[in-house]
Design a protein around this motif. Structure first.
Motif, PDB file in Angstrom:
ATOM      1  N   VAL A  36      16.850  -3.786  18.165  1.00  0.00           N
ATOM      2  CA  VAL A  36      16.012  -2.592  18.118  1.00  0.00           C
ATOM      3  C   VAL A  36      15.463  -2.415  16.709  1.00  0.00           C
ATOM      4  O   VAL A  36      15.929  -3.062  15.763  1.00  0.00           O
ATOM      5  N   ASN A  37      14.466  -1.556  16.570  1.00  0.00           N
ATOM      6  CA  ASN A  37      13.983  -1.227  15.230  1.00  0.00           C
ATOM      7  C   ASN A  37      13.463   0.195  15.177  1.00  0.00           C
ATOM      8  O   ASN A  37      13.026   0.751  16.179  1.00  0.00           O
ATOM      9  N   VAL A  38      13.581   0.757  13.986  1.00  0.00           N
ATOM     10  CA  VAL A  38      13.109   2.101  13.696  1.00  0.00           C
ATOM     11  C   VAL A  38      12.201   1.980  12.483  1.00  0.00           C
ATOM     12  O   VAL A  38      12.604   1.428  11.455  1.00  0.00           O
ATOM     13  N   THR A  39      10.970   2.485  12.606  1.00  0.00           N
ATOM     14  CA  THR A  39      10.031   2.424  11.492  1.00  0.00           C
ATOM     15  C   THR A  39       9.932   3.802  10.851  1.00  0.00           C
ATOM     16  O   THR A  39       9.743   4.806  11.547  1.00  0.00           O
ATOM     17  N   THR A  40      10.096   3.819   9.521  1.00  0.00           N
ATOM     18  CA  THR A  40      10.052   5.069   8.766  1.00  0.00           C
ATOM     19  C   THR A  40       8.954   5.004   7.714  1.00  0.00           C
ATOM     20  O   THR A  40       8.589   3.925   7.230  1.00  0.00           O
ATOM     21  N   LEU A  41       8.444   6.171   7.369  1.00  0.00           N
ATOM     22  CA  LEU A  41       7.445   6.312   6.309  1.00  0.00           C
ATOM     23  C   LEU A  41       8.111   6.992   5.123  1.00  0.00           C
ATOM     24  O   LEU A  41       8.767   8.031   5.283  1.00  0.00           O
ATOM     25  N   ASN A  42       7.938   6.398   3.931  1.00  0.00           N
ATOM     26  CA  ASN A  42       8.430   7.032   2.709  1.00  0.00           C
ATOM     27  C   ASN A  42       7.387   8.060   2.284  1.00  0.00           C
ATOM     28  O   ASN A  42       6.386   7.726   1.674  1.00  0.00           O
ATOM     29  N   ASN A  43       7.615   9.310   2.641  1.00  0.00           N
ATOM     30  CA  ASN A  43       6.695  10.371   2.235  1.00  0.00           C
ATOM     31  C   ASN A  43       7.311  11.259   1.157  1.00  0.00           C
ATOM     32  O   ASN A  43       6.943  12.421   0.996  1.00  0.00           O
ATOM     33  N   GLY A  44       8.238  10.666   0.403  1.00  0.00           N
ATOM     34  CA  GLY A  44       8.859  11.369  -0.716  1.00  0.00           C
ATOM     35  C   GLY A  44       8.099  11.125  -2.012  1.00  0.00           C
ATOM     36  O   GLY A  44       6.989  10.591  -2.015  1.00  0.00           O
ATOM     37  N   LYS A  45       8.733  11.476  -3.116  1.00  0.00           N
ATOM     38  CA  LYS A  45       8.095  11.375  -4.427  1.00  0.00           C
ATOM     39  C   LYS A  45       8.473  10.113  -5.187  1.00  0.00           C
ATOM     40  O   LYS A  45       7.882   9.828  -6.224  1.00  0.00           O
ATOM     41  N   ILE A  46       9.504   9.365  -4.686  1.00  0.00           N
ATOM     42  CA  ILE A  46       9.934   8.145  -5.377  1.00  0.00           C
ATOM     43  C   ILE A  46      10.115   7.011  -4.374  1.00  0.00           C
ATOM     44  O   ILE A  46      10.221   7.235  -3.168  1.00  0.00           O
ATOM     45  N   SER A  47      10.193   5.793  -4.892  1.00  0.00           N
ATOM     46  CA  SER A  47      10.404   4.606  -4.064  1.00  0.00           C
ATOM     47  C   SER A  47      11.856   4.548  -3.596  1.00  0.00           C
ATOM     48  O   SER A  47      12.748   5.119  -4.222  1.00  0.00           O
ATOM     49  N   TRP A  48      12.070   3.830  -2.493  1.00  0.00           N
ATOM     50  CA  TRP A  48      13.427   3.538  -2.021  1.00  0.00           C
ATOM     51  C   TRP A  48      13.730   2.100  -2.409  1.00  0.00           C
ATOM     52  O   TRP A  48      12.843   1.251  -2.414  1.00  0.00           O
ATOM     53  N   SER A  49      14.983   1.800  -2.677  1.00  0.00           N
ATOM     54  CA  SER A  49      15.329   0.419  -2.989  1.00  0.00           C
ATOM     55  C   SER A  49      16.750   0.101  -2.546  1.00  0.00           C
ATOM     56  O   SER A  49      17.557   1.000  -2.282  1.00  0.00           O
ATOM     57  N   TYR A  50      17.012  -1.196  -2.512  1.00  0.00           N
ATOM     58  CA  TYR A  50      18.363  -1.680  -2.226  1.00  0.00           C
ATOM     59  C   TYR A  50      19.334  -1.162  -3.288  1.00  0.00           C
ATOM     60  O   TYR A  50      20.469  -0.807  -2.988  1.00  0.00           O
ATOM     61  N   LEU A  51      18.866  -1.103  -4.541  1.00  0.00           N
ATOM     62  CA  LEU A  51      19.730  -0.699  -5.653  1.00  0.00           C
ATOM     63  C   LEU A  51      20.178   0.750  -5.560  1.00  0.00           C
ATOM     64  O   LEU A  51      21.247   1.100  -6.052  1.00  0.00           O
ATOM     65  N   ASP A  52      19.359   1.618  -4.922  1.00  0.00           N
ATOM     66  CA  ASP A  52      19.801   3.008  -4.775  1.00  0.00           C
ATOM     67  C   ASP A  52      20.492   3.226  -3.426  1.00  0.00           C
ATOM     68  O   ASP A  52      20.768   4.357  -3.041  1.00  0.00           O
ATOM     69  N   HIS A  53      20.767   2.105  -2.733  1.00  0.00           N
ATOM     70  CA  HIS A  53      21.547   2.118  -1.484  1.00  0.00           C
ATOM     71  C   HIS A  53      20.901   2.942  -0.373  1.00  0.00           C
ATOM     72  O   HIS A  53      21.595   3.587   0.408  1.00  0.00           O
ATOM     73  N   THR A  54      19.577   2.911  -0.307  1.00  0.00           N
ATOM     74  CA  THR A  54      18.882   3.594   0.787  1.00  0.00           C
ATOM     75  C   THR A  54      19.256   2.893   2.090  1.00  0.00           C
ATOM     76  O   THR A  54      19.255   1.670   2.176  1.00  0.00           O
TER      77      THR A  54
END
Length: 169
Positions: A36-54
């Protein structure tokens, strides 16, 4: 436009997300594994990354059946950065429980502090054919003709024929 089954969650701060779509079947066969998959939109003020454990997190509450589907939180791919206003598709497997029934799965994005943010995805799934009749036969019931080895195995599906005789009253 939001995907059906999404509850918007207002989150003040830097992180935010919107569920764009969820490719999760409404009905599943017992014991079968689905990609399965879920598609999300980053509509926040900063990027998401592996390093911030999103991650797409399984919500820990009394109404979430995700653990019954062998579902765990899904971390952003190593090295991946999801910029503001970009989408990301979270792909993972769900293994339907072997027990027929109606189940609810709940997911929401989370960052490294396990702070939840953005929309909550709530998905209702029916396992098994809703037109099937499922009966539970108690231990010690009488069977005719007698069983070959005298027992039924727990958590095993049997094709049966049931005859009912009206004894009056």
């Amino acid at each position: 436009e939001r995907s059906p089954g999404v509850n918007p969650t207002a989150v003040p701060g830097m992180y935010n997300s919107m569920i764009v779509s969820a490719n999760i079947p409404d009905t599943m066969d017992p014991g079968k594994t689905y990609n399965v998959n879920v598609t999300t939109l980053n509509n926040g003020k900063i990027s998401w990354s592996y390093l911030d454990h999103t991650k797409l997190a399984v919500l820990n509450n009394d109404t979430n059946d995700a653990a019954l589907f062998d579902s765990a939180s899904t971390v952003l791919q190593n090295g991946k950065i999801v910029e503001k206003n970009a989408t990301y598709s979270w792909s993972f497997n769900l293994k339907a429980p072997t027990m027929y029934g109606n189940y609810t799965l709940e997911y929401q994005l989370s960052n490294g502090n396990d702070s939840l943010f953005g929309d909550t995805l709530i998905k209702n799934i029916t396992v098994g054919d809703p037109n099937d009749t499922v009966m539970f036969i108690p231990a010690g019931a009488n069977y005719y003709p007698p069983l070959k080895d005298g027992t039924l195995k727990s958590f095993t599906w049997y094709n049966v024929s049931i005859t009912v005789k009206n004894m009056g009253r």
